[in-house]
Scaffold this motif. Structure first.
Motif, mmCIF file in Angstrom:
data_model
loop_
_atom_site.group_PDB
_atom_site.id
_atom_site.type_symbol
_atom_site.label_atom_id
_atom_site.label_comp_id
_atom_site.label_asym_id
_atom_site.label_seq_id
_atom_site.Cartn_x
_atom_site.Cartn_y
_atom_site.Cartn_z
ATOM 1 N N THR A 43 -16.295 35.979 -2.702
ATOM 2 C CA THR A 43 -16.664 35.021 -1.661
ATOM 3 C C THR A 43 -17.799 35.584 -0.818
ATOM 4 O OG1 THR A 43 -15.853 33.829 0.308
ATOM 5 C CG2 THR A 43 -14.855 35.972 -0.151
ATOM 6 N N ARG A 71 -20.250 22.078 -6.330
ATOM 7 C CA ARG A 71 -20.446 21.263 -5.125
ATOM 8 C C ARG A 71 -21.576 20.265 -5.275
ATOM 9 N NH1 ARG A 71 -21.400 26.220 -1.162
ATOM 10 N NH2 ARG A 71 -22.802 26.660 -2.924
ATOM 11 N N GLY A 108 -13.422 22.053 0.052
ATOM 12 C CA GLY A 108 -12.371 23.052 -0.156
ATOM 13 C C GLY A 108 -11.060 22.486 -0.671
ATOM 14 N N THR A 176 -15.515 26.113 -3.386
ATOM 15 C CA THR A 176 -15.065 26.491 -2.038
ATOM 16 C C THR A 176 -13.545 26.493 -1.983
ATOM 17 O OG1 THR A 176 -15.019 24.202 -1.237
ATOM 18 C CG2 THR A 176 -17.069 25.427 -0.917
ATOM 19 N N CYS A 189 -14.745 28.270 2.838
ATOM 20 C CA CYS A 189 -15.484 29.454 2.377
ATOM 21 C C CYS A 189 -16.014 29.254 0.959
ATOM 22 C CB CYS A 189 -14.575 30.683 2.390
ATOM 23 S SG CYS A 189 -13.829 31.050 3.990
ATOM 24 N N GLU A 190 -17.221 29.743 0.724
ATOM 25 C CA GLU A 190 -17.783 29.724 -0.632
ATOM 26 C C GLU A 190 -17.013 30.686 -1.521
ATOM 27 O OE1 GLU A 190 -22.459 28.896 -0.818
ATOM 28 O OE2 GLU A 190 -21.941 30.726 0.273
#
Length: 207
Positions: A43, A71, A108, A176, A189-190
């Motif tokens: 991440t 994404r 997410g 994510t 969060c990525e």
């Protein structure tokens, strides 16, 4: 692409990693009752990574890696979705429909299994109830059993994502996940799914 290649990705763990190369699968340091991961997960969020263990490593995406950012809507992401929904869990995932797919990856929502199918709803309700009891201190055998069942449902779904990526020839995927334990509220969060050794540069030990 240059921005992605220059991005530092963090991997938190409780275990030592050989700094010469990443291992795939990432070793046998998992609880035997849990479905094992075959990919390595990183991440860009250092806090999320540190939550996975006291040791921290970093790496970059290998310039030669074939990477799909889930994404971003487009032909490649839709092709991936069509393969992912062939899986046992993917075919029932609430957000694996074309109208939701890319947005759910940005929000997410995709790394956790969610389904409105009747045969999944009952299990999901029981797992959520068990999580509430566990967070309140309940460590009964039934609560632990349901917590493990919930973790394995998530892990099995993630493995379907990983297998879809490998089937389509990708070295890495970007998505994510939410950090729901962050003070002040959840943070999206990525996450990088490293599917094989060509995905990453050699690990660098940070902490």
């Amino acid at each position: 692409m240059n921005g992605i290649l220059n991005t530092s990705w963090f991997h938190g763990t409780q275990h030592h990693i050989d700094i010469e190369a990443w291992a795939f699968p990432p070793g046998t340091h998992h609880k035997p009752e849990l479905v094992a991961h075959s990919a390595v997960f990183l991440t860009t969020d250092r806090i999320l990574a540190m939550g996975a263990g006291g040791k921290l490593y970093t790496a970059n995406i290998n310039p030669s890696a074939k990477v799909l950012d889930l994404r971003i809507p487009g032909k490649e992401s839709e092709e991936f979705r069509r393969v992912a929904i062939l899986g046992k869990l993917g075919k029932d995932h609430s957000f694996a429909k074309a109208d939701y797919w890319s947005a759910a990856w940005r929000q997410g929502k995709m790394m956790r299994f969610a389904s409105s199918k009747p045969h999944h709803i009952k299990d999901q309700e029981r797992i959520m109830q068990a999580k509430g009891k566990y967070d309140a201190g309940d460590r009964s055998e039934e609560t632990i059993r349901l917590m493990i069942k919930g973790q394995n449902l998530t892990r099995a779904w993630i493995e379907e994502i990983v297998n879809a990526g490998r089937k389509l020839g990708y070295d890495a995927l970007i998505g994510t996940e939410p950090d729901t334990y962050r003070p002040g509220g959840a943070v999206i969060c990525e996450v990088l799914f490293a599917l094989n050794a060509n995905a990453l540069t050699a690990p660098v030990h940070v902490l």
